[in-house]
Scaffold this active site. Structure first.
Site, PDB file in Angstrom:
ATOM      1  N   LYS A  83       0.626  -1.242  -0.320  1.00 38.94           N
ATOM      2  CA  LYS A  83       0.161   0.103   0.254  1.00 38.94           C
ATOM      3  C   LYS A  83       1.050   1.151   0.023  1.00 38.94           C
ATOM      4  CE  LYS A  83      -4.398   0.503   1.940  1.00 38.94           C
ATOM      5  NZ  LYS A  83      -5.450   0.826   2.812  1.00 38.94           N
TER       6      LYS A  83
HETATM    7  O1  G3P Z   1      -8.718   1.262   4.017  1.00 38.08           O
HETATM    8  C1  G3P Z   1      -8.913   2.707   5.096  1.00 38.08           C
HETATM    9  C2  G3P Z   1      -9.702   3.013   5.532  1.00 38.08           C
HETATM   10  O2  G3P Z   1      -9.301   2.097   6.568  1.00 38.08           O
HETATM   11  C3  G3P Z   1      -9.658   3.911   6.468  1.00 38.08           C
HETATM   12  O3  G3P Z   1     -11.110   4.196   7.179  1.00 38.08           O
HETATM   13  O4  G3P Z   1     -12.991   5.327   8.563  1.00 38.08           O
HETATM   14  O5  G3P Z   1     -10.541   5.594   9.065  1.00 38.08           O
HETATM   15  O6  G3P Z   1     -11.925   6.438   6.658  1.00 38.08           O
HETATM   16  P1  G3P Z   1     -11.864   5.477   7.650  1.00 38.08           P
END
Ligand code: G3P
Length: 214
Positions: A83
């Site tokens: 990533k």
């Molecule tokens: O894969 C990306 C994800 O983990 C981000 O999620 O909820 O932190 O925006 P969030």
């Protein structure tokens, strides 16, 4: 549409894998920090649980550091996907990884132009963060539609991996738009299966089953 689970919590991964609906796993530094464990140990254990793409994020923000980490991650397991953040250094690293056959997931994507650059750099996956766009009153799923259209227009091979998923509607909308993958938190995976009419219907069947002569 492939379902990846978005977590570094090994119990969640085991439970989701047991459901038979998980095709891969995505992690990021915040998720791994929550686990309280070393990144390498977590990824190695995930690779033993799920036989599919496992995204592990570099921690460096400069090209040389990214490439050093990418080459290390690539040696860990055949399923590891590196990533990389959608920055100029990240795009350069994406191109370099692609030329060496290392699969990449370009993350922190918030615009169609960013996604266009990632595809041109040879990204295996692009991760637009829909929830974080919704959080600032933009429509994250509109971005998914734009990216799917652009990639179809030019036959890009990069797979659209919908990320920052916050609820079941994100998942069904991603599928309606033709996204390749949706990476989903465990809580949302559970919500996908729930419907009150299923629960009430099953309760009635159970109640009526008792009336069936044995
Ligand atoms: O894969 C990306 C994800 O983990 C981000 O999620 O909820 O932190 O925006 P969030």
């Amino acid at each position: 549409m492939k379902f990846f689970i978005d977590t570094a919590d090994l119990k969640e991964i085991r439970d989701a894998a047991a459901m038979g609906v998980i095709d891969g796993v995505t992690t990021n530094p915040s998720l791994v920090a929550k686990s309280g464990r070393k990144y390498l140990d977590v990824v190695r254990e995930i690779c033993e649980i799920v036989d599919g793409p496992i995204s592990a994020e570099v921690l460096s923000v400069d090209y040389d550091g990214m490439m050093a980490e990418a080459l290390d991650w690539a040696k860990v397991h055949k399923n590891v996907v590196v990533k990389l953040p959608l920055t100029l250094d990240g795009l350069r690293a994406t191109k370099a990884c692609a030329s060496q056959g290392i699969k990449t997931n370009v993350t922190l994507c918030f615009s169609a132009n960013q996604a266009l650059l990632a595809a041109k750099a040879g990204a295996t996956y692009i991760s637009p963060f829909v929830g974080r766009l919704d959080d600032i009153s933009e429509n994250g799923m509109d971005l998914i539609g734009d990216i799917v259209t652009i990639y179809q227009n030019y036959d890009f091979r990069t797979q659209v991996l919908v990320a920052s998923v916050r609820h079941p509607i994100h998942v069904s909308q991603a599928a309606l738009l033709g996204a390749d993958v949706c990476t989903i938190p465990y809580k949302v995976i559970e919500q996908l299966a729930k419907h009150p009419l299923t629960d009430s219907g099953l309760a009635k069947f159970v109640e009526d089953a008792r009336k069936i002569p044995r």
